[in-house]
Design a protein around this motif. Structure first.
Motif, PDB file in Angstrom:
ATOM      1  N   LEU A 139       1.116  -1.183  -0.285  1.00 25.99           N
ATOM      2  CA  LEU A 139       0.332  -0.258  -0.112  1.00 25.99           C
ATOM      3  C   LEU A 139       0.847   1.007  -0.002  1.00 25.99           C
ATOM      4  O   LEU A 139       0.870   1.859  -0.420  1.00 25.99           O
ATOM      5  N   ASP A 140       2.233   1.615   0.353  1.00 29.15           N
ATOM      6  CA  ASP A 140       2.933   2.027   0.373  1.00 29.15           C
ATOM      7  C   ASP A 140       3.610   2.416  -0.713  1.00 29.15           C
ATOM      8  O   ASP A 140       4.856   3.509  -1.152  1.00 29.15           O
ATOM      9  N   ARG A 160      -2.430   3.518  -1.678  1.00 30.28           N
ATOM     10  CA  ARG A 160      -3.226   3.846  -0.786  1.00 30.28           C
ATOM     11  C   ARG A 160      -4.151   5.001  -0.683  1.00 30.28           C
ATOM     12  O   ARG A 160      -4.795   5.324  -0.934  1.00 30.28           O
ATOM     13  N   THR A 317      -5.537  -7.090   5.110  1.00 28.59           N
ATOM     14  CA  THR A 317      -5.331  -5.991   4.418  1.00 28.59           C
ATOM     15  C   THR A 317      -7.207  -5.388   4.476  1.00 28.59           C
ATOM     16  O   THR A 317      -7.606  -4.056   4.179  1.00 28.59           O
ATOM     17  N   LYS A 319      -8.895  -4.932   6.749  1.00 26.62           N
ATOM     18  CA  LYS A 319      -8.425  -3.895   7.989  1.00 26.62           C
ATOM     19  C   LYS A 319      -7.980  -1.885   7.164  1.00 26.62           C
ATOM     20  O   LYS A 319      -8.044  -1.748   8.075  1.00 26.62           O
ATOM     21  N   GLN A 320      -7.146  -3.186   6.883  1.00 25.06           N
ATOM     22  CA  GLN A 320      -6.668  -1.299   5.785  1.00 25.06           C
ATOM     23  C   GLN A 320      -7.880  -0.486   4.509  1.00 25.06           C
ATOM     24  O   GLN A 320      -7.586   0.376   4.695  1.00 25.06           O
ATOM     25  N   GLN A 321      -8.656  -1.692   4.618  1.00 22.80           N
ATOM     26  CA  GLN A 321      -9.438  -0.926   3.476  1.00 22.80           C
ATOM     27  C   GLN A 321     -10.992  -0.098   4.089  1.00 22.80           C
ATOM     28  O   GLN A 321     -11.122   0.554   3.380  1.00 22.80           O
ATOM     29  N   LYS A 323     -10.263   1.820   6.815  1.00 25.31           N
ATOM     30  CA  LYS A 323      -9.843   3.152   7.714  1.00 25.31           C
ATOM     31  C   LYS A 323     -10.263   4.199   6.332  1.00 25.31           C
ATOM     32  O   LYS A 323      -9.890   4.803   6.108  1.00 25.31           O
TER      33      LYS A 323
END
Length: 412
Positions: A139-140, A160, A317, A319-321, A323
């Motif tokens: 993502l980074d 991201r 992933t 969890k990141q989606q 945010k």
């Protein structure tokens, strides 16, 4: 703009070549179908079956939803047709009003193809997030690392930020050069991988990550990143990572202007003029990963259950989606929205759903599901509605979308 309203709420409308005048054939149809979608989803309960519930209270709610759809197709400048697929577990209902084709007068059907507009961004997001799970992308990862040939001014933008619309990339569909090129030959098949050339000499609109601003350029860059790390065409990645796992047999990313048959015809309206059929007026290659996908209501519903429910992603992933950052007030979805990674959160009067919206000449789309992916809805109308040109109809569409979301949460 095409594929989604921009930050000012204006639709992109290329000057399309006029088509022959169309005559409405027969009266508008309105009805309710209870029946199965075609494709299996990732959940054990995702293959729907007819909902045989006949409780009087259910009949009352069904009637209200049918009337709400009919209210959309009633106004002279309103969409000729509307269709909604609503699913709880294995139970599915299809609501429809008006017509899919003004010439034949036939009603829309859940297996009719349509342009899904900016919901295409959820598909490209799904591809990218699955590649994150596979260790191909992070993502980074930056544009500079994965796409060094793109302008140096963009190199610090991360995947991201692209997926969350916080990148600051200039929007290629807003550029006069792009709009002039589409107007000159809407059906021309172009090299979609060069769409960012229209804004290659422009700086970022703001510091990456500092704010939200929707840009159609972002998902072009997402697809190019996916190609760069896999060595595979984006169309192939869609087939491998999205269509096949979900059994989506009626979803595609065409290059040209034609749509698979049968299809819901999309229309444009100008004051004092007959409706113009713009279904095949332009090539999907002009919008590619940002707005070119074609699907049926059934397929779109199956996809969104998986995408919104996180069925294709790891827990990390996912969890990141989810945010969230604050989205845009002009987003044509119900309630208040926040933006995740290739996903929006809609907070309605009845509950929270995750999904995506889209508008493109001829179509306005909304698809969403509960966070567990077990209840879902897809609502489609066959004209483009916008805050600038059709504010009253857009407000009515948002209310109808929210009514269907509320039906998902209603106790049966």
């Amino acid at each position: 703009m095409c594929a989604a309203p921009n930050h000012r709420g204006r639709p992109f409308r290329p000057r399309l070549r006029p088509t022959a005048a169309l005559v409405v054939a027969g009266a508008c149809a309105i009805g309710l179908i209870a029946g199965p979608a075609q494709a299996d989803g990732p959940h054990p309960d995702s293959k729907p079956r007819p909902d045989s519930q006949t409780h009087p209270d259910n009949n009352r709610h069904d009637r209200a939803l049918r009337e709400a759809l009919q209210g959309l197709v009633g106004p002279p400048d309103g969409p000729p047709g509307a269709i909604a697929v609503l699913q709880r577990g294995k139970h599915v209902k299809v609501y429809r009003a008006g017509v899919a084709d003004l010439e034949s007068g036939r009603p829309p059907h859940p297996d009719d193809h349509m342009r899904v507009a900016s919901i295409a961004k959820a598909y490209s997001g799904s591809v990218a997030l699955q590649l994150v799970d596979r260790g191909k992308l992070r993502l980074d990862d930056t544009i500079g690392k994965r796409l060094p040939a793109l302008p140096k001014a963009w190199h610090k933008v991360t995947l991201r930020q692209l997926l969350q619309h916080t990148s600051g990339l200039p929007d290629f569909t807003e550029e006069p050069g792009f709009q002039e090129a589409v107007a000159a030959d809407p059906r021309r098949v172009v090299d979609s991988r060069r769409l960012l050339d229209f804004v290659a000499d422009e700086p970022l609109r703001f510091k990456p990550g500092s704010r939200y601003r929707y840009s159609n350029s972002e998902n072009i860059a997402v697809a190019l990143m996916a190609e760069a790390v896999t060595g595979r065409p984006y169309e192939e990645l869609l087939r491998r990572l999205v269509y096949r796992p979900l059994g989506l047999r009626n979803t595609s990313l065409p290059r040209g202007h034609l749509l698979p048959r049968p299809y819901v015809h999309g229309y444009a309206f100008e004051p004092g003029q007959p409706p113009e059929d713009v279904s095949t007026a332009f090539s999907a290659s002009w919008f590619w990963a940002s707005g070119g996908v074609v699907a049926t209501p059934n397929d779109m519903n199956v996809f969104m259950r998986a995408h919104a429910g996180g069925a294709l992603l790891s827990k990390a992933t996912r969890k990141q989606q989810t945010k969230w950052v604050n989205g845009s007030s002009v987003n044509p979805g119900p309630g208040r929205n926040k933006a995740g990674l290739a996903l929006f959160q809609y907070t309605t009067r009845c509950g929270v759903v995750y999904g995506h919206t889209g508008t493109i000449p001829g179509y306005s789309q909304f698809a969403a599901a509960t966070p567990d992916g077990k209840r879902s809805v897809a609502v489609s109308v066959n004209t483009q509605l916008s805050q600038q040109e059709t504010p009253e109809l857009l407000a009515k569409l948002r209310k109808v979308q929210e009514d269907f979301v509320c039906e998902l949460f209603r106790r049966r």
